[in-house]
Design a protein around this motif. Structure first.
Motif, PDB file in Angstrom:
ATOM      1  N   VAL A  97      -1.424   2.072  -1.652  1.00 27.33           N
ATOM      2  CA  VAL A  97      -1.969   2.213  -3.140  1.00 27.33           C
ATOM      3  C   VAL A  97      -2.471   0.865  -3.286  1.00 27.33           C
ATOM      4  O   VAL A  97      -2.024  -0.269  -3.135  1.00 27.33           O
ATOM      5  CB  VAL A  97      -0.582   2.423  -3.997  1.00 27.33           C
ATOM      6  N   ALA A  98      -3.922   0.931  -3.888  1.00 28.42           N
ATOM      7  CA  ALA A  98      -4.631  -0.310  -3.985  1.00 28.42           C
ATOM      8  C   ALA A  98      -4.744  -0.553  -5.659  1.00 28.42           C
ATOM      9  O   ALA A  98      -4.875   0.412  -6.317  1.00 28.42           O
ATOM     10  CB  ALA A  98      -6.006  -0.340  -3.672  1.00 28.42           C
ATOM     11  N   LYS A  99      -4.256  -1.785  -6.141  1.00 28.29           N
ATOM     12  CA  LYS A  99      -4.360  -2.160  -7.419  1.00 28.29           C
ATOM     13  C   LYS A  99      -5.748  -2.673  -7.733  1.00 28.29           C
ATOM     14  O   LYS A  99      -5.953  -3.825  -7.235  1.00 28.29           O
ATOM     15  CB  LYS A  99      -3.336  -2.894  -7.982  1.00 28.29           C
ATOM     16  N   VAL A 100      -6.406  -2.302  -8.539  1.00 28.02           N
ATOM     17  CA  VAL A 100      -7.896  -2.932  -8.867  1.00 28.02           C
ATOM     18  C   VAL A 100      -8.092  -3.049 -10.200  1.00 28.02           C
ATOM     19  O   VAL A 100      -8.080  -1.865 -10.867  1.00 28.02           O
ATOM     20  CB  VAL A 100      -8.962  -2.255  -8.231  1.00 28.02           C
ATOM     21  N   GLU A 101      -7.919  -4.187 -10.924  1.00 32.50           N
ATOM     22  CA  GLU A 101      -7.929  -4.154 -12.392  1.00 32.50           C
ATOM     23  C   GLU A 101      -6.901  -3.316 -12.930  1.00 32.50           C
ATOM     24  O   GLU A 101      -5.727  -3.304 -12.561  1.00 32.50           O
ATOM     25  CB  GLU A 101      -9.407  -3.933 -13.111  1.00 32.50           C
ATOM     26  N   LYS A 102      -7.339  -2.441 -13.813  1.00 30.63           N
ATOM     27  CA  LYS A 102      -6.284  -1.508 -14.515  1.00 30.63           C
ATOM     28  C   LYS A 102      -6.188  -0.048 -13.548  1.00 30.63           C
ATOM     29  O   LYS A 102      -5.223   0.995 -14.163  1.00 30.63           O
ATOM     30  CB  LYS A 102      -6.532  -1.127 -15.827  1.00 30.63           C
ATOM     31  N   ARG A 103      -6.755  -0.057 -12.306  1.00 29.39           N
ATOM     32  CA  ARG A 103      -6.709   1.129 -11.734  1.00 29.39           C
ATOM     33  C   ARG A 103      -6.041   1.134 -10.495  1.00 29.39           C
ATOM     34  O   ARG A 103      -5.598   0.174  -9.773  1.00 29.39           O
ATOM     35  CB  ARG A 103      -8.241   1.483 -11.046  1.00 29.39           C
ATOM     36  N   LEU A 104      -5.579   2.345 -10.046  1.00 27.65           N
ATOM     37  CA  LEU A 104      -4.485   2.539  -8.947  1.00 27.65           C
ATOM     38  C   LEU A 104      -5.245   3.568  -8.067  1.00 27.65           C
ATOM     39  O   LEU A 104      -5.766   4.653  -8.607  1.00 27.65           O
ATOM     40  CB  LEU A 104      -3.255   3.039  -9.295  1.00 27.65           C
ATOM     41  N   ILE A 105      -5.502   2.957  -7.035  1.00 25.56           N
ATOM     42  CA  ILE A 105      -6.410   3.931  -5.952  1.00 25.56           C
ATOM     43  C   ILE A 105      -5.560   4.508  -4.654  1.00 25.56           C
ATOM     44  O   ILE A 105      -5.060   3.490  -4.094  1.00 25.56           O
ATOM     45  CB  ILE A 105      -7.661   3.268  -5.435  1.00 25.56           C
ATOM     46  N   VAL A 106      -5.307   5.486  -4.668  1.00 25.62           N
ATOM     47  CA  VAL A 106      -4.324   6.127  -3.573  1.00 25.62           C
ATOM     48  C   VAL A 106      -5.203   5.943  -2.099  1.00 25.62           C
ATOM     49  O   VAL A 106      -6.204   6.786  -2.184  1.00 25.62           O
ATOM     50  CB  VAL A 106      -3.764   7.193  -3.906  1.00 25.62           C
ATOM     51  N   MET A 107      -4.736   5.356  -1.110  1.00 24.50           N
ATOM     52  CA  MET A 107      -5.664   5.339   0.076  1.00 24.50           C
ATOM     53  C   MET A 107      -5.234   6.490   1.008  1.00 24.50           C
ATOM     54  O   MET A 107      -4.024   6.550   1.204  1.00 24.50           O
ATOM     55  CB  MET A 107      -5.444   4.001   0.706  1.00 24.50           C
ATOM     56  N   ILE A 108      -6.077   7.165   1.339  1.00 22.87           N
ATOM     57  CA  ILE A 108      -5.880   8.463   2.245  1.00 22.87           C
ATOM     58  C   ILE A 108      -5.842   7.807   3.642  1.00 22.87           C
ATOM     59  O   ILE A 108      -6.577   7.055   4.129  1.00 22.87           O
ATOM     60  CB  ILE A 108      -6.744   9.593   1.924  1.00 22.87           C
ATOM     61  N   TYR A 109      -4.787   8.525   4.237  1.00 23.58           N
ATOM     62  CA  TYR A 109      -4.527   8.326   5.629  1.00 23.58           C
ATOM     63  C   TYR A 109      -5.436   9.266   6.381  1.00 23.58           C
ATOM     64  O   TYR A 109      -4.737  10.519   6.791  1.00 23.58           O
ATOM     65  CB  TYR A 109      -3.016   8.123   6.079  1.00 23.58           C
ATOM     66  N   LEU A 110      -6.498   9.173   6.717  1.00 24.90           N
ATOM     67  CA  LEU A 110      -7.347  10.275   7.249  1.00 24.90           C
ATOM     68  C   LEU A 110      -6.884  10.825   8.668  1.00 24.90           C
ATOM     69  O   LEU A 110      -6.883  12.156   8.551  1.00 24.90           O
ATOM     70  CB  LEU A 110      -8.546   9.434   7.697  1.00 24.90           C
ATOM     71  N   GLU A 111      -6.156  10.164   9.447  1.00 25.44           N
ATOM     72  CA  GLU A 111      -5.718  10.753  10.588  1.00 25.44           C
ATOM     73  C   GLU A 111      -4.624  11.345  10.576  1.00 25.44           C
ATOM     74  O   GLU A 111      -4.479  12.597  11.308  1.00 25.44           O
ATOM     75  CB  GLU A 111      -5.365   9.534  11.680  1.00 25.44           C
ATOM     76  N   GLU A 112      -3.649  11.411   9.643  1.00 31.83           N
ATOM     77  CA  GLU A 112      -2.909  12.198   9.246  1.00 31.83           C
ATOM     78  C   GLU A 112      -3.302  13.620   8.573  1.00 31.83           C
ATOM     79  O   GLU A 112      -2.882  14.654   8.934  1.00 31.83           O
ATOM     80  CB  GLU A 112      -1.617  11.880   8.266  1.00 31.83           C
ATOM     81  N   VAL A 113      -4.281  13.393   7.648  1.00 26.14           N
ATOM     82  CA  VAL A 113      -4.928  14.821   7.137  1.00 26.14           C
ATOM     83  C   VAL A 113      -5.492  15.416   8.171  1.00 26.14           C
ATOM     84  O   VAL A 113      -5.523  16.709   7.894  1.00 26.14           O
ATOM     85  CB  VAL A 113      -5.917  14.079   5.920  1.00 26.14           C
ATOM     86  N   LEU A 114      -6.165  14.928   9.020  1.00 24.36           N
ATOM     87  CA  LEU A 114      -6.910  15.623  10.164  1.00 24.36           C
ATOM     88  C   LEU A 114      -6.218  15.969  11.281  1.00 24.36           C
ATOM     89  O   LEU A 114      -6.671  16.494  12.197  1.00 24.36           O
ATOM     90  CB  LEU A 114      -8.057  14.754  10.605  1.00 24.36           C
ATOM     91  N   LYS A 115      -4.673  15.820  11.226  1.00 25.91           N
ATOM     92  CA  LYS A 115      -4.055  16.119  12.403  1.00 25.91           C
ATOM     93  C   LYS A 115      -3.765  17.380  12.932  1.00 25.91           C
ATOM     94  O   LYS A 115      -4.230  18.461  12.448  1.00 25.91           O
ATOM     95  CB  LYS A 115      -2.521  15.767  12.025  1.00 25.91           C
TER      96      LYS A 115
END
Length: 150
Positions: free
Chosen positions: A122-140
């Motif tokens: 999870v990335a914190k950017v100012e007041k935003r939280l951005i959930v980083m997707i693990y592409l390799e897992e999604v495409l497994k």
């Protein structure tokens, strides 16, 4: 010094998610998707994108969220992973941002309703939280098996 990376930010429900820009080929408006019988429920079918047959995944269903009908802001993000292009249906593609690697923290055990194995961090950017997707897992595995006969 930490490396900065560019990330495409997109939306599912009320959350923001990110995929590294180098894995994204293009962002498209939703077009006609041809169903493929016998595939997993999250695989919506295939599209002909500039002469390339591209499988399309509803990322909401894949991540265990409720399905949503297509609207004006719905987009297909075409990603590339191991010589295979795949399209993800998302609620909206918001923007491109720069993230320092030091802003990304490991995924907590519970991230909303999204299954944890698909979350890289999870990335914190100012007041935003951005959930980083693990592409390799999604495409497994399932995708390779599902599209073997196309």
């Amino acid at each position: 010094m930490s490396e900065d990376m560019k990330v495409i930010v997109f939306q599912l429900e009320n959350e923001e998610y990110g995929i590294p820009v180098q894995q994204v080929r293009s962002i498209e408006r939703v077009q006609h998707i041809t169903r493929v019988p016998g595939t997993a429920p999250f695989i919506k079918g295939v599209i002909n994108l500039r002469g390339v047959i591209t499988p399309i995944i509803d990322l909401r269903i894949r991540l265990g969220l409720a399905e949503l009908s297509v609207n004006e802001s719905t987009r297909i993000i075409i990603v590339s992973n191991e010589d295979m292009d795949v399209g993800f249906i998302v609620d909206a593609a918001n923007d491109v941002i720069d993230l320092g690697e030091d802003t990304i923290e490991p995924a907590p055990d519970v991230v909303g309703s999204v299954q944890a194995e698909y979350i890289k961090g999870v990335a914190k950017v100012e007041k935003r939280l951005i959930v980083m997707i693990y592409l390799e897992e999604v495409l497994k595995v399932e995708i390779g098996q599902s599209f073997v006969n196309i």
